[in-house]
Write a protein that holds these residues in place. Structure first.
Motif, short mmCIF file in Angstrom:
data_model
loop_
_atom_site.label_atom_id
_atom_site.label_comp_id
_atom_site.label_asym_id
_atom_site.label_seq_id
_atom_site.Cartn_x
_atom_site.Cartn_y
_atom_site.Cartn_z
N TRP B 42 118.96 3.98 134.39
CA TRP B 42 119.57 3.55 133.13
C TRP B 42 119.08 4.44 131.98
N LEU B 43 117.80 4.77 132.05
CA LEU B 43 117.21 5.63 131.02
C LEU B 43 117.86 7.01 131.05
N ALA B 44 118.05 7.55 132.26
CA ALA B 44 118.65 8.86 132.41
C ALA B 44 120.07 8.86 131.88
N ASN B 45 120.82 7.78 132.17
CA ASN B 45 122.18 7.63 131.66
C ASN B 45 122.22 7.66 130.14
N THR B 46 121.30 6.92 129.55
CA THR B 46 121.24 6.87 128.10
C THR B 46 120.95 8.26 127.53
N PHE B 47 120.02 8.96 128.19
CA PHE B 47 119.71 10.32 127.74
C PHE B 47 120.96 11.19 127.81
N ASP B 48 121.71 11.02 128.91
CA ASP B 48 122.94 11.79 129.12
C ASP B 48 123.90 11.63 127.95
N LYS B 49 124.07 10.39 127.51
CA LYS B 49 125.00 10.07 126.44
C LYS B 49 124.61 10.82 125.17
N PHE B 50 123.34 11.05 124.98
CA PHE B 50 122.90 11.75 123.78
C PHE B 50 122.75 13.25 124.03
N GLY B 51 123.24 13.71 125.18
CA GLY B 51 123.33 15.15 125.43
C GLY B 51 122.08 15.79 125.98
N SER B 52 121.05 15.00 126.22
CA SER B 52 119.89 15.61 126.85
C SER B 52 119.79 15.10 128.27
N SER B 53 118.93 15.65 129.06
CA SER B 53 118.88 15.22 130.45
C SER B 53 117.46 14.84 130.85
N LEU B 54 117.42 13.91 131.77
CA LEU B 54 116.13 13.46 132.27
C LEU B 54 116.19 13.52 133.78
N ASN B 55 115.33 14.31 134.37
CA ASN B 55 115.33 14.41 135.83
C ASN B 55 114.41 13.35 136.40
N ILE B 56 115.02 12.24 136.83
CA ILE B 56 114.17 11.13 137.27
C ILE B 56 113.47 11.44 138.59
N ASP B 57 113.94 12.41 139.31
CA ASP B 57 113.26 12.73 140.56
C ASP B 57 111.88 13.34 140.31
N ARG B 58 111.72 13.82 139.06
CA ARG B 58 110.41 14.41 138.76
C ARG B 58 109.38 13.37 138.32
N ILE B 59 109.85 12.11 138.17
CA ILE B 59 108.89 11.04 137.83
C ILE B 59 108.56 10.28 139.12
N PRO B 60 107.36 10.49 139.66
CA PRO B 60 107.06 9.92 140.99
C PRO B 60 106.59 8.47 140.90
N LEU B 61 107.39 7.64 140.21
CA LEU B 61 107.01 6.26 139.96
C LEU B 61 106.69 5.52 141.25
N TYR B 62 107.55 5.72 142.25
CA TYR B 62 107.42 4.97 143.50
C TYR B 62 106.95 5.83 144.67
N HIS B 63 106.38 7.00 144.35
CA HIS B 63 105.94 7.86 145.45
C HIS B 63 104.54 7.47 145.88
N PHE B 64 104.31 7.45 147.20
CA PHE B 64 102.93 7.31 147.66
C PHE B 64 102.13 8.50 147.17
N PRO B 65 100.92 8.38 146.72
CA PRO B 65 100.19 7.13 146.56
C PRO B 65 100.33 6.53 145.16
N ASP B 66 101.11 7.18 144.25
CA ASP B 66 101.18 6.69 142.86
C ASP B 66 101.64 5.24 142.76
N VAL B 67 102.55 4.87 143.68
CA VAL B 67 103.17 3.55 143.58
C VAL B 67 102.15 2.42 143.55
N TRP B 68 101.05 2.60 144.29
CA TRP B 68 100.04 1.52 144.34
C TRP B 68 99.54 1.17 142.95
N LEU B 69 99.04 2.16 142.25
CA LEU B 69 98.46 1.91 140.93
C LEU B 69 99.54 1.50 139.92
#
Lengths: 297, 267
Positions: B42-69
């Motif tokens: 949703w955040l990336a979509n919003t960014f899109d609307k304002f003409g900038s881009s957000l590469n969510i794949d670069r945010i390892p929110l749910y990647h092991f081991p980051d997801v634990w913390l």
């Protein structure tokens, strides 16, 4: 007879107020022990100490000769002041919870509900109960663990005459089973009807303790009436007369020791006087109570 | 012990407020931790609307081991809801005077307190297990390449999270036992962090070394803010032993104070 409860110099201060002052008494097995006293005389505080919810300032007590602990309390059924239950739980669930706390089988629940006639309301929430039903549920809960000792604090408070009579019958029934009962009340008539022993508290101090039967002892009073103009004269001539008090057309004659109402009756017949009213008055507990309380100490 | 826990659960499980508050809590932590990816989209979509881009794949929110913390840190915010439930549960015992009746019926004061403490422990454990399962599942879904060396790295934040919750609930219970009225206790509970922050700000200039010893501070320090690692590449990927020691000490003290107060008061 073995001792159920002993208190020694039990004292409780609330700040500067001394609620219970140097209380020492004993309750034996099988007694129905009435604890009397005006409001605020320390009855509930005393029972609170005996049940472990109020810490005594000075003094000690023992149940069944043991140092008090929570295991002993499980053998005692107690209702202090007003009934206390979880309002959002049903009567049945409240009793189930009590059974868990007292560690007694849940199979006891139907029996006690039957006894207090609440079986058909058991699945209603406690908050929907009338005051009488709440009182009865409290008694059911106190009886749940088949206690050897029952403590009741004003069990008929707020009940209608029928409810009072029911509870009184219930207490007599329980006492007939050999249970020891400690009953705090300011309804003296009630105590006289059900208790075998009683103690009177005044401002936290124990002012009297003894059997209820002793109340009637001492000088006898006879209420007598005869249609005779100089009836007082005749009564004065009776050797057993200690004092005469006219009251509403009858005479209250207090007799000397060793004289009884039948002696007075015989005397009157001898004199050719026929009494049309003659009643032996027993001293009521109420009278004793008021006498004791009015004594300055 | 189990017997005491059963007694307290018997009181709570027929109490509607308990289900409402706990339901809200578990639904909130469950859904919010599970739907982080949707939020990023949703955040990336919003960014899109304002003409900038957000590469969510670069945010390892749910990647092991980051997801634990990440998940543990986030769900830690909602513990205040559980705290409110604990306050309601204990202050009910005072307002209905059932605490008094429980003692008369044959619980010791310690047993009564233990039944509450055990419920605290159970609620904390359920939270930990729930977040653990969500982290495990989402980790497997979103981690691009599962490297088994990393899957269970950093899992020590779960015992730390348990300590965080349990210490906070012990604090809520103690507050309830001292104040005894639910409204006032809940307000104090909510204000605790702010009140402590004010005190900390004032002593920061004189005794900065004292800061880690504050109760709320020590509870927060158990699970550090994870996002610094994305911003500054500065990673604290371990549980600070000092924080564990301080929080454990507070946890013991809170429950001990509860016990002292309960033991000494006339009910």
């Amino acid at each position: 007879m073995d001792t159920v409860l002993t208190t020694r110099h039990l004292t409780k201060d609330f700040g500067r107020l001394r609620a219970v002052d140097d209380l020492s008494f004993e309750v034996k097995r099988g007694q129905v022990f009435g604890l009397l006293g005006p409001n605020g005389s320390g009855k509930t505080t005393t029972l609170g100490m005996l049940m472990g919810v109020v810490n005594p300032t000075v003094g000690e007590f023992s149940w069944f000769g043991e140092i008090p602990n929570h295991h002993v309390r499980k053998k005692i059924g107690a209702v202090l002041e007003h009934p206390i239950f979880y309002p959002y739980l049903t009567g049945q669930k409240n009793l189930e919870l009590n059974a868990m706390i007292k560690q007694c089988p849940e199979e006891n629940i139907p029996g006690v509900l039957e006894l207090v006639e609440l079986a058909d309301r058991r699945n209603d929430k406690y908050k929907t109960y009338s005051l009488g039903m709440k009182q009865r549920l409290a008694i059911a809960s106190a009886l749940l663990n088949e206690p050897t000792v029952l403590i009741l604090d004003e069990p008929t408070n707020g009940l209608d005459p029928m409810g009072i009579a029911e509870i009184r019958e219930l207490i007599k029934k329980i006492a007939a089973n050999g249970k020891t009962i400690i009953l705090a009340s300011h309804l003296l008539d009630e105590v006289q009807k059900v208790c075998s022993h009683f103690a009177i508290l005044k401002k936290g101090r124990l002012v009297h303790v003894g059997p209820v039967d002793d109340v009637g002892k001492g000088a006898e009073t006879v209420e007598v009436k005869a249609d005779l103009p100089d009836f007082t004269e005749v009564l004065m001539q009776f050797p057993g007369t200690a004092s005469i008090l006219p009251e509403n057309g009858v005479f209250l004659v207090t007799l000397r020791e060793d004289f009884h109402s039948k002696d007075l009756n015989a005397f009157l017949i001898e004199r050719g006087v026929v009494a049309n009213h003659l009643v032996t008055k027993r001293k009521s507990l109420e009278k004793v109570f008021l006498e004791i309380l009015s004594e300055p100490r | 012990m189990l017997h005491l826990l059963k007694i307290d659960l018997k009181k709570l499980t027929s109490y509607r407020t308990f289900w409402v508050v706990c339901g809200l809590y578990f639904l909130t932590i469950g859904f919010s931790t599970a739907s982080g990816m949707e939020f990023l989209k949703w955040l990336a979509n919003t960014f899109d609307k304002f003409g900038s881009s957000l590469n969510i794949d670069r945010i390892p929110l749910y990647h092991f081991p980051d997801v634990w913390l990440n998940l543990v840190w986030w769900s830690g915010f909602f513990k205040v809801l559980l705290g409110i439930m604990v306050v309601i549960s204990i202050s009910n015992e005072y307002t209905y005077r059932t605490l008094r009746q429980n003692i008369i019926d044959g619980l010791s004061r310690w047993e009564f307190l233990a039944s509450k403490i055990l419920t605290n422990l159970l609620l904390s454990l359920i939270s930990v297990v729930l977040i653990f399962i969500i982290a495990l599942v989402t980790g497997f879904i979103y981690t691009p390449e599962i490297n088994w060396n990393y899957v269970f790295t950093d899992i020590e934040f779960y015992p730390a999270y348990l300590l965080e919750l349990f210490t906070f609930l012990s604090y809520a219970l103690m507050l309830g036992i001292f104040v005894q009225r639910s409204g006032l206790t809940i307000i104090l509970l909510l204000l605790s962090y702010m009140l402590e922050a004010i005190v900390k700000a004032n002593i920061d200039d004189y005794f900065p070394w004292l800061i880690p010893y504050f109760p709320m501070e020590s509870i927060s320090a158990l699970v550090p803010i994870p996002f610094y690692r994305y911003a500054f590449q500065e990673i604290q990927d371990y549980v600070d032993p000092a924080a564990v020691a301080i929080a454990s000490a507070w946890m013991i003290l809170f429950n001990y104070f509860s016990y002292l107060k309960l033991k000494r008061s006339d009910l």
